[in-house]
Every structure is written in structure tokens, then in C-alpha cells.
Write a protein that holds these residues in place. Structure first.
Motif, short mmCIF file in Angstrom:
data_model
loop_
_atom_site.label_atom_id
_atom_site.label_comp_id
_atom_site.label_asym_id
_atom_site.label_seq_id
_atom_site.Cartn_x
_atom_site.Cartn_y
_atom_site.Cartn_z
N LEU A 269 -169.21 12.48 66.24
CA LEU A 269 -169.85 11.53 67.07
C LEU A 269 -170.30 10.33 66.38
CD1 LEU A 269 -171.85 13.53 69.70
CD2 LEU A 269 -169.65 12.54 69.86
N VAL A 270 -170.98 10.49 65.28
CA VAL A 270 -171.42 9.43 64.33
C VAL A 270 -170.26 8.64 64.09
CG1 VAL A 270 -172.46 8.64 62.15
CG2 VAL A 270 -173.40 10.70 63.59
N MET A 271 -169.26 9.12 63.43
CA MET A 271 -167.83 8.48 62.97
C MET A 271 -167.29 7.74 64.20
SD MET A 271 -167.56 8.30 59.97
CE MET A 271 -169.30 8.60 59.35
N PHE A 349 -179.79 17.59 60.83
CA PHE A 349 -179.50 17.42 62.49
C PHE A 349 -180.06 16.28 63.00
CE2 PHE A 349 -177.67 21.82 62.87
CZ PHE A 349 -176.92 21.46 63.92
N ILE A 350 -181.44 16.08 62.54
CA ILE A 350 -181.94 15.15 63.32
C ILE A 350 -181.44 13.57 62.75
CG2 ILE A 350 -184.39 13.70 63.37
CD1 ILE A 350 -185.48 16.56 63.14
N VAL A 351 -181.48 13.31 61.57
CA VAL A 351 -180.92 12.31 61.10
C VAL A 351 -179.49 11.85 61.75
CG1 VAL A 351 -180.06 10.95 59.02
CG2 VAL A 351 -182.37 12.05 58.98
N LEU A 352 -178.72 12.79 61.60
CA LEU A 352 -177.12 12.58 62.32
C LEU A 352 -177.13 12.42 63.74
CD1 LEU A 352 -174.98 14.93 60.19
CD2 LEU A 352 -174.96 12.47 60.00
N SER A 353 -178.02 12.92 64.39
CA SER A 353 -178.09 12.65 65.82
C SER A 353 -178.77 11.44 66.22
CB SER A 353 -179.16 13.79 66.47
OG SER A 353 -178.67 14.89 66.16
N VAL A 354 -179.56 11.04 65.38
CA VAL A 354 -180.12 9.71 65.61
C VAL A 354 -179.09 8.59 65.30
CG1 VAL A 354 -181.75 7.69 64.85
CG2 VAL A 354 -182.57 9.97 65.15
N MET A 355 -178.48 8.97 64.26
CA MET A 355 -177.18 7.92 64.00
C MET A 355 -176.00 7.92 65.10
SD MET A 355 -176.52 8.47 60.26
CE MET A 355 -177.59 7.73 58.78
N ALA A 356 -175.80 9.02 65.65
CA ALA A 356 -174.96 8.96 66.74
C ALA A 356 -175.51 8.37 67.92
CB ALA A 356 -174.57 10.55 66.86
N VAL A 357 -176.53 8.62 68.15
CA VAL A 357 -177.02 7.66 69.38
C VAL A 357 -177.08 6.11 69.12
CG1 VAL A 357 -179.16 7.21 70.80
CG2 VAL A 357 -178.56 9.59 70.31
N VAL A 358 -177.55 5.94 67.96
CA VAL A 358 -177.68 4.40 67.61
C VAL A 358 -176.11 3.72 67.69
CG1 VAL A 358 -178.18 2.46 65.75
CG2 VAL A 358 -179.87 4.46 66.49
N LEU A 359 -175.28 4.50 66.73
CA LEU A 359 -173.70 3.93 66.73
C LEU A 359 -173.10 3.69 67.99
CD1 LEU A 359 -172.80 5.25 63.28
CD2 LEU A 359 -172.81 2.82 64.12
N THR A 361 -174.47 3.63 71.01
CA THR A 361 -175.07 2.63 71.87
C THR A 361 -174.41 1.27 71.42
OG1 THR A 361 -176.99 4.18 71.81
CG2 THR A 361 -177.34 1.68 72.88
N ALA A 362 -174.59 1.02 70.14
CA ALA A 362 -174.13 0.08 69.52
C ALA A 362 -172.69 -0.56 70.12
CB ALA A 362 -174.20 -0.20 68.04
N ALA A 363 -171.79 0.61 70.11
CA ALA A 363 -170.44 0.49 70.33
C ALA A 363 -170.21 0.24 71.86
CB ALA A 363 -169.84 1.68 70.01
N LEU A 364 -171.11 0.97 72.89
CA LEU A 364 -171.00 0.63 74.22
C LEU A 364 -171.35 -0.89 74.46
CD1 LEU A 364 -170.41 1.96 76.61
CD2 LEU A 364 -172.75 2.68 76.86
N LEU A 365 -172.41 -1.34 73.55
CA LEU A 365 -173.02 -2.80 73.95
C LEU A 365 -171.93 -3.75 73.44
CD1 LEU A 365 -176.89 -2.46 73.37
CD2 LEU A 365 -175.52 -2.43 75.44
#
Lengths: 372, 252
Positions: A269-271, A349-359, A361-365
Motif C-alpha cells: 500500500l505504501v508503494m 507495522f505502525i510506521v508502515l501503516s502511517v506511511m501508507a495513510v500519508v502517501l 492521502t497525498a496521492a488522492l489530494l
């Protein structure tokens, strides 16, 4: 929902009809797995050595034959002079010069301090480093044998020399165990970021994205319609890699398979988010390729896939806090080789999940269905 | 603050497109310079102009694919600035460059776009086969789009843009590069659609096609120079063909 499903269907039809892409997706992991683990191996064989023997005693010839017997060394025998040996090293014929001083044997027997000179060709630092370790081992071995046979007071002193190295989690010091999981990670990264970014930018180039944008489709529908197919492909590729890993290299997963798949799902998801984000910045496939390539190299070099993170300077370690590949690498290695549980890779797990959400969201915006 | 202009009347207005001072600047360059016009419901409106006159830019703004620099427009009764999704639901668009998916079949392309527009499964299938029948392509539904000739592609694009029964269809040079027979067939399709009450907004380079339009407008350097029925324009310029009107205007 129907919209998402038809978009997924469309994407799969396109992937399977694109014979080249399909072949690359199939062959890339096979080729990587077939070639890489054998070539990117840190184990050193065929260390060329030559001797300069000022002693010419039974002890030095004993050591010489010990080296000849070792499978790691190619013994070029005794050379007349130091100068000649150095010339050989200059010509790249030998990697090590081992020099025995005069009265070497007598010094050893009478327990006087003496020194063996080891000169390494350090053009290849890995070979020089590991090679000198091997050389010392062979020497220590010989002295051990000697003292055991003689039952002499030498024994305690020699015994101190011998160090035993046990490598945890990779007992045979088998680099395949490190390289193969690394390759898995590279595969997943390429599918996630590369294929997604290029796919979307290609639609921009062809103009097909405009035909989609002129419909009342919603951004998130478009995003999911792109991400789900590539997420599935990435997971399939990862699973195929795990099978190859088991069949070809006999590496089985020590930890839970479910845990491994879970962290991979999040990493993908991050990638995918990254690929999508890059696609909205890039105007054509070439630009997208350069951006992904640059990030990819940065990720790989810092991630510890091929080089240990421990050896990096402090600032590089800080950069690694923003490197998703580094977190994923740690998680994958520990789950596959060490059999870690959820608790031990919680941070990842936590770090990758946060990265997934941030990236994402950035992609959507950043995705624009309208040119500004 | 931008107010949705004449939104109330627009619903039952005579016009399906109303444009006021629409402008697009790319840096220093003004591609479309304060154009204003109206298109009546069910009209075939020809949009003429030399290459680079700003026709495509204007169309892309009206389809909400390009953000206008200034000006306002009502399209299909909705405000371009505030209701782009509603506009998109009620318009069809055929771009200058063929932009359906080459690696999907005719049927798959139509199914994809029809589904995005939210047409129900069964209804969509009926619509696809009836429009393929109209195009004489019913036995080609499983053909990959990459392997069909340009003339078919253009007809297919038109049929796909019409699947969701839009109120207005924007056609950006739909007949460029196709043979005269396909061009005639294509215009038959346009007439057919117009007779069903669809507003046609079409750009073209062919002056004979301009004569088929209900009204035409001529753009040059981003500005709308002339607007009227072909007969009016010919009388106004005192020439006997639209081609002469065009040449006279563009040369001036």
C-alpha cells in the motif's frame, strides 16, 4: 462498487493482454532469483596466496601444506624474495603475501615473541578482510594441531588465540539467506511503485485518462480501481517468490506466514501510494521512471538489503527513518530467518501503516481530474 | 465571489450552453480570450477556426477537463464552476485524439464507460448491441480496438460518448483523417442524435461540414469573430460559400 469492479477487470485484461508486461512480471523474479544469490555472494573462495619464507623449517612447510589443503586458497608456493612477491601482487596474481621471519620455528618452540607478516591486496576490501580472517584461522589451526600433538606447554597459549565465531540466525554464514529475502522486497517495491506510476502516466500520454476524467467518476473510485489490481499482482508475485525461495534455496519461513503476508500487504500500500503520487507529478513516462529510479536506488542502498545498516554513519540512519524499505526489510528478515512474532515487529507495522495513510492521502489530494 | 448565474432559469431555458467571458491563459499566452455565446437545445453548433485558434481549449473547459482562468458558463443547466460532476453526467465528449483503450475490445470499452456512468447491467448490454447494430459493427464486438480502422474507431468513440444518453455531446474534430464515406455516415449519426433532441457541439476543418450545421461560429486568435447560421454569414460577408467566409475572415 460496480465501477470499482469494472475498473479492476479492465486493468487485469490490459495486464494479461500486454504480453511484454506479463512476461516481465513472470520472468523478473525467476531471473533475479536464479542469478542474484549466486553472484552477490560475500563468501570468498579462490584466495591466491604466496609465501616468502626466510626460515625454511619443517614448521613453515607444514603451514604451507595446510594452506594447500584448504579449499579457500590457491597456493602459489614459496617465492624467492619479498620483492618478487610484491611484483606478483602488483600484477594482481596474488591476494596475500605471507612472510615468515628467520628463526620462526625456533621462536615458536622457545616461546619467544615472533611475527608472521600478512600483506593483503586491499583493492577488493571484502576479499582482503575476509581473506585475512581465513589466513589467521589456518595459522591458528596449525598451531593447535601442533600443540595437541606435542602436549607441550604451548597449548594454553595457543588455545587463547583461537576464536570461534558463531553467526546467529544464519549459522553457515550463508549469504543466500540474506540476499533472497532482499530480492523479494525489491520485487514487491518494483511492482508497487514502478508499475503503478508508469501505468497511470501512460494513460496520461495516450489520452485515455481524459476519457475517464470526462465521466462523473470519483477520485477515490479511480484510485482504488488502479490500486487493487496492482496490489493483487504484488501479493501474487510475493507469494510466488516465497515458493521459489523454499524450493530453490530451501529457506523456509521461521515465523508466521500470515504475519509476513500482513506486513507485505501494508508495505505494498505504501508503494502503490508512492507510485500514484509520483504519477501525478510526472508528465510523461520518462520523468516518472527517473523519479522512481532515484528513490528506488536511495531506498535500496540505505535499506540494508545489500549492506548492513550498522555500518552506516549516523546521518544515514536518520534518513532511514523515512525509508519504508528499511522497515520492511527488517520485518521480513526477522520473520523469515528469526521467526519473530507480532510484538517484535510492532514498530515496523505502525510506521508502515502511517506511511501508507500519508502517501495515499497525498496521492488522492494530488490527483487532478482537471488540468489547472 | 462567483455566483451561479441564471441558475434558476437555466433549467427550463432555451439554451443548453451559455458562455460568458470564458478565458484561458497559459502564462502570457491567452488561448481563449473572453468568448461569449449561447447554444440552443437540440442545435448542431459548428465551432470553426484555424489550427491553434483555441477551439480545443474552449471545449475542454466546457467539459470541465481544464480550469478556466476567468469567465463563467452554464452547461446542460449546471454551473461549470460549482457543479462539474453534474455537468459530466449530462455530457458526452469525443476528443480530437482517439482515446478509448486500444487493448480492450469494442464491447469491453463500451461496457467500461457505460458502467462508470452507472447504467444498469442489462440496460447497458441492450444499449451496446443496439448502437453496434446501428454502426454495422455487431459482429465485431469482440475485436480489439487496436485492430480496427480509424473510421470505425471514430464511430465507436461517438457511440461510446452517447451510451449514457447525454443532453449535449462535444465532438472535437470527429471526422479528421477519415474517408468521405465514413464522414457521411458520421454526419448521419450526428443528425440522428440531433433529431432525438441532443445538442451537438462540433469542431471541424471541413467547410462542407460547416454547411451542415444549424449555426456556426468562427474563432481566430482565441476570440470569437463571427456567429450565425451559414446563410447569414455568407450574406453578411457577401460570398457564396462558408469556405470563402472562413478564408476572408482568417486572412483579415
Amino acid at each position: 462498487m460496480r465501477v470499482i469492479l469494472i475498473l479492476i477487470k479492465k486493468e487485469f485484461l490490459q495486464v494479461f493482454r500486454n504480453s511484454l508486461l506479463w512476461k516481465i512480471l513472470l520472468l523478473a523474479p525467476l531471473a533475479e532469483f536464479l542469478l542474484f544469490p549466486y553472484t552477490a555472494d560475500y563468501e570468498i573462495k579462490n584466495v591466491h596466496i604466496a609465501f616468502v619464507d626466510h626460515d625454511r623449517s619443517s614448521m613453515t612447510s607444514g603451514i604451507l601444506s595446510k594452506f594447500s589443503a584448504s579449499q579457500y586458497f590457491i597456493n602459489h608456493g614459496v617465492v624467492d624474495s619479498r620483492k618478487k612477491a610484491e611484483a606478483m601482487m602488483q600484477a594482481d596474481e596474488i591476494d596475500f603475501i605471507i612472510e615468515f621471519p628467520t628463526n620462526f620455528e625456533r621462536s615458536v618452540v622457545t616461546m619467544e615473541p615472533t611475527k608472521i607478516g600478512i600483506t593483503a591486496n586491499a583493492i577488493n576490501t571484502v576479499k582482503a578482510g575476509l581473506g585475512s580472517e581465513y589466513v589467521q584461522r589456518v595459522l591458528a589451526d596449525y598451531l593447535m594441531d601442533l600443540s595437541a600433538a606435542a602436549e607441550s606447554p604451548l597449548q594454553p597459549k595457543v588455545a587463547q588465540l583461537v576464536t570461534t565465531n558463531v553467526y546467529w540466525f544464519n549459522e553457515q554464514m550463508n549469504y543466500k539467506n540474506l540476499i533472497v529475502p532482499g530480492l523479494l522486497i525489491i520485487l514487491v517495491t518494483l511492482i508497487g511503485a514502478y508499475v503503478t506510476a508508469l501505468n497511470i502516466v501512460r494513460e496520461k500520454e495516450l489520452g485515455t485518462i481524459e476519457q475517464v476524467n470526462v465521466t462523473p467518476i470519483k477520485k477515490w473510485q479511480f484510485l482504488l480501481g488502479k490500486m487493487i489490481p496492482f496490489w493483487i499482482l504484488g501479493m501474487a508475485e510475493f507469494c510466488a517468490g516465497l515458493v521459489i525461495m523454499k524450493l530453490m534455496f530451501g529457506i523456509s519461513i521461521q515465523g508466521s506466514l500470515l504475519l509476513l503476508l500482513g506486513i507485505t500487504a501494508i508495505y505494498l500500500l505504501v508503494m502503490l501510494g508512492l507510485g500514484f503520487f509520483i504519477s501525478s507529478m510526472a508528465g510523461n513516462q520518462l520523468q516518472a521512471m527517473f523519479i522512481v529510479f532515484f528513490l528506488f536506488i536511495l531506498f535500496v542502498m540505505l535499506s540494508g538489503v545489500f549492506t548492513p545498516i550498522e555500518g552506516m554513519p549516523e546521518w544515514a540512519k536518520y534518513i532511514n527513518y523515512a525509508n519504508p524499505m528499511s522497515f520492511f526489510m527488517t520485518a521480513v528478515k526477522t520473520v523469515i530467518l528469526k521467526g519473530s512474532t507480532v510484538e517484535s515487529i510492532r514498530t515496523q507495522f505502525i510506521v508502515l501503516s502511517v506511511m501508507a495513510v500519508v502517501l495515499n492521502t497525498a496521492a488522492l489530494l494530488s490527483y487532478r481530474d482537471k488540468v489547472q | 465571489m462567483r455566483l451561479p448565474f441564471r441558475q434558476q432559469e437555466a433549467k427550463d431555458s432555451l439554451y443548453s450552453i451559455e458562455v460568458k467571458g470564458l478565458t484561458k491563459c497559459f502564462g502570457e499566452f491567452t488561448a481563449v480570450d473572453h468568448i461569449s455565446f449561447e447554444v440552443k437545445k437540440g442545435e448542431i453548433f459548428g465551432f470553426l477556426g484555424a489550427n491553434g485558434a483555441g477551439k480545443t481549449t474552449a471545449i475542454r473547459m466546457l467539459c470541465s477537463l481544464l480550469q478556466p482562468t476567468s469567465g463563467e458558463a452554464m452547461v446542460a443547466g449546471y454551473d461549470l464552476a460549482t457543479q462539474p460532476k453534474l455537468i459530466k453526467r449530462h455530457i458526452g465528449y469525443m476528443s480530437q485524439k482517439f482515446s478509448l483503450y486500444d487493448d480492450l475490445t469494442i464491447f469491453e470499452n463500451m461496457q467500461l464507460f457505460g458502467t462508470i456512468y452507472g447504467i444498469s447491467r442489462k440496460e447497458l448490454k441492450d444499449r451496446i448491441f443496439s448502437s453496434l447494430e446501428m454502426l454495422n459493427l455487431e459482429d465485431k464486438s469482440k475485436t480489439l480496438v487496436s485492430s480496427i480502422p480509424l473510421g470505425w474507431k471514430q464511430k465507436l468513440s461517438f457511440a461510446t460518448a452517447m451510451l449514457h444518453r447525454p443532453d449535449i455531446v462535444f465532438l472535437d474534430e470527429p471526422t479528421s483523417g477519415v474517408d468521405p464515406i465514413v464522414r457521411r455516415e458520421f454526419w448521419n449519426l450526428i443528425y440522428e442524435a440531433a433529431s432525438n433532441g441532443v445538442t451537438i457541439f462540433v469542431t471541424t476543418h471541413y467547410m462542407d461540414e460547416a454547411e451542415y450545421c444549424g449555426r456556426i461560429s468562427i474563432m481566430a486568435n482565441g476570440q470569437l469573430k463571427l456567429i450565425g447560421t451559414p446563410t447569414e454569414l455568407k450574406e453578411q460577408m457577401q460570398v457564396d460559400s462558408i469556405e470563402k467566409v472562413f478564408v476572408k475572415y482568417v486572412v483579415r
